[in-house]
Design a protein around this motif. Structure first.
Motif, PDB file in Angstrom:
ATOM      1  N   THR A 150       0.907   3.883  -3.033  1.00 53.73           N
ATOM      2  CA  THR A 150       0.559   5.272  -2.752  1.00 53.73           C
ATOM      3  C   THR A 150       1.674   6.209  -3.211  1.00 53.73           C
ATOM      4  O   THR A 150       1.412   7.269  -3.798  1.00 53.73           O
ATOM      5  CB  THR A 150       0.284   5.469  -1.248  1.00 53.73           C
ATOM      6  OG1 THR A 150      -0.736   4.547  -0.850  1.00 53.73           O
ATOM      7  CG2 THR A 150      -0.158   6.868  -0.942  1.00 53.73           C
ATOM      8  N   THR A 151       2.911   5.811  -2.938  1.00 49.24           N
ATOM      9  CA  THR A 151       4.047   6.635  -3.359  1.00 49.24           C
ATOM     10  C   THR A 151       4.097   6.749  -4.884  1.00 49.24           C
ATOM     11  O   THR A 151       4.315   7.838  -5.434  1.00 49.24           O
ATOM     12  CB  THR A 151       5.363   6.028  -2.830  1.00 49.24           C
ATOM     13  OG1 THR A 151       5.263   5.881  -1.419  1.00 49.24           O
ATOM     14  CG2 THR A 151       6.545   6.898  -3.166  1.00 49.24           C
ATOM     15  N   GLY A 162       0.823  -1.216   0.000  1.00 54.22           N
ATOM     16  CA  GLY A 162       0.000   0.000   0.000  1.00 54.22           C
ATOM     17  C   GLY A 162       0.851   1.258   0.000  1.00 54.22           C
ATOM     18  O   GLY A 162       0.569   2.224  -0.715  1.00 54.22           O
ATOM     19  N   VAL A 163       1.901   1.273   0.824  1.00 56.59           N
ATOM     20  CA  VAL A 163       2.800   2.438   0.871  1.00 56.59           C
ATOM     21  C   VAL A 163       3.478   2.618  -0.486  1.00 56.59           C
ATOM     22  O   VAL A 163       3.578   3.735  -1.011  1.00 56.59           O
ATOM     23  CB  VAL A 163       3.834   2.282   2.014  1.00 56.59           C
ATOM     24  CG1 VAL A 163       4.929   3.327   1.898  1.00 56.59           C
ATOM     25  CG2 VAL A 163       3.140   2.355   3.353  1.00 56.59           C
ATOM     26  N   ASN A 200       1.255   9.048  -6.108  1.00 55.89           N
ATOM     27  CA  ASN A 200       1.528  10.466  -5.807  1.00 55.89           C
ATOM     28  C   ASN A 200       2.592  11.036  -6.755  1.00 55.89           C
ATOM     29  O   ASN A 200       2.490  12.185  -7.189  1.00 55.89           O
ATOM     30  CB  ASN A 200       1.947  10.629  -4.355  1.00 55.89           C
ATOM     31  CG  ASN A 200       0.770  10.523  -3.415  1.00 55.89           C
ATOM     32  OD1 ASN A 200      -0.369  10.779  -3.802  1.00 55.89           O
ATOM     33  ND2 ASN A 200       1.027  10.125  -2.175  1.00 55.89           N
TER      34      ASN A 200
END
Length: 115
Positions: free
Chosen positions: A19-20, A15-16, A23
């Motif tokens: 998300t990165t 997930g991280v 973005n």
């Protein structure tokens, strides 16, 4: 219990990471960044075209000089011909020997005299 912790940690890391990535991609798609990247690509393309045009012009110049040398050799021309000196013309001719009005004549240039 260990399995659940492993999969939970793996899910959080995924997930991280996702998300990165999202973005970063969103920042690349802002109008300012899109305009800057388009301008950079246009400059690079213009530079490439300029380099190709200069290279082409230099190739044409070299081949033209080579062909000119071949033609001079075939025609037996050793040097370029001497051009005559440029002629000079007077902008205003000052010819006093031929005056516009002839003196000592009976003819009058006065147009009002006839009336």
């Amino acid at each position: 219990m260990f399995r659940r912790t492993f999969w939970f940690t793996t899910g959080v890391a995924a997930g991280v990471w996702a998300t990165t990535k999202v973005n970063r991609k969103l920042k690349q798609l802002t109008p300012e960044n899109l305009a800057a990247s388009a301008a950079n690509k246009a400059l690079e393309t213009g530079q490439r075209l300029k380099d190709r045009a200069v290279g082409f012009a230099l190739d044409v110049r070299d081949n033209m000089a080579q062909r000119e040398a071949e033609l001079e050799e075939a025609l037996g021309i050793d040097q370029s011909p001497q051009l005559p000196a440029p002629r000079r013309y007077n902008a205003i001719e000052n010819n006093r020997s031929n005056p516009k009005y002839i003196e000592n004549t009976t003819y009058s240039y006065n147009r009002n005299e006839d009336h």
